[in-house]
Design an enzyme around this catalytic site. Sequence first.
Site, PDB file in Angstrom:
ATOM      1  N   LYS A 165       0.833  -1.200   0.000  1.00 37.24           N
ATOM      2  CA  LYS A 165       0.000   0.000   0.000  1.00 37.24           C
ATOM      3  C   LYS A 165       0.873   1.259   0.000  1.00 37.24           C
ATOM      4  CE  LYS A 165      -3.420  -2.825   0.298  1.00 37.24           C
ATOM      5  NZ  LYS A 165      -4.157  -3.174  -0.930  1.00 37.24           N
ATOM      6  N   LYS A 265     -13.839  -7.596  -6.526  1.00 30.78           N
ATOM      7  CA  LYS A 265     -14.216  -7.823  -5.122  1.00 30.78           C
ATOM      8  C   LYS A 265     -15.694  -8.213  -5.104  1.00 30.78           C
ATOM      9  CE  LYS A 265     -10.674  -5.708  -2.419  1.00 30.78           C
ATOM     10  NZ  LYS A 265      -9.871  -4.683  -3.086  1.00 30.78           N
TER      11      LYS A 265
HETATM   12 MG    MG Z   1      -6.694  -2.764  -4.122  1.00 37.26          MG
END
Ligand code: MG
Length: 369
Positions: A165, A265
């Site tokens: 990240k 997702k």
């Molecule tokens: Mg992602």
Amino acid sequence: MRITAITVWQLDLPLHKPYYLSGGRLRFDALDSTFVRIDTDAGLHGWGEGCPWGVTYLPAHGRGIRAGLEELSPHLIGKDPRQLDAINRTLDLALPGHLYVKAALDMACWDILGKSAKMPVCELLGAREPDPVPIASSVSTGSPEEMLDEVRRFRDRGYKVHSCKVGADVHLDIKRINHLAANELDGEVMFYDANRAWLPREAITVMNAVPGLTSWFEQPCETLDEIAQVRAQTAHPICIDEALHTYNDLVRIHRDGIAEVVNIKLNRVGGLTKARALRDFCLSTGITMLVMDTGGSVLSDTAVAHFAQSIPQPSCLGVWSCQEMVSIDPAPGAGARNIDGCFTAPAGPGLGVEPDLAVLGTPVAAYEA
Ligand code: MG
């Protein structure tokens, strides 16, 4: 077969440690998960789970799921849960949008379909591909050294795919990426996920400052328009995650050449049925996939494992194991588990995992004929 009842539970899933996204812009301590059991007049039942990644990550929140279930459940009573397309049309007619509410209901219907057919969900989705699916780590934003230390801890547990990240600080991001890339091992995939944090100017600056990477940048900016702008001025492959909601989004991503990779997702796109259409579009256009849920327990992870295992390699680059980040396990020992950094979908009928009612506690809602 007809749906006779829909029962709802709420369960807080505390994270083992606070988690930071987008350079610390977003912080998470616990997830608010909703479990759904659909009962039928055939004596079969199915389980679903819906769990947003906190309330600040996407336009989705736990109480929103439960409010949506209150709206939608009466429309499903009396319907055949095995007719997944008809179930989804009923849901879309009763409540346009709100995809994240529908995913848990869709998952429970797939579980029933599998139990009814005595087949695991992955096979009903079309295939059980032979190889287990690699789990991507989720490396929280930190200093370059802290992030590499976290990658090493994941490596020790067998992980070969790492979602690192980044975001929010251009100079530090370049240092982070260079440090991680310089320490990448052969056979390892390290990708850089900004979770929408950069402005186009920042994304272009960082991406052009780190040439020669072997992977991709994920969701560098907020919108598809911004990412298309970045795309025109950079050379790295790009993955779309948070900006992919619908089939039409995917068509645009392909038509405008915005990305080579997408992160599907299940909760965000509305469940397995809608994800199946995305999968087939990706397979027919050469887009590679990551498959995850927005959060949740072993139930959500197991649905992901079934879906991912229906995708031939190398079109599925990895999944994510949220269960390892939370301190409550509602189905100990069951479902898809991390074995040497990979998931394998259970062999039993349906999803192959049932939560322990003693862990779920008292239902928060029930809808019946
Ligand atoms: Mg992602």
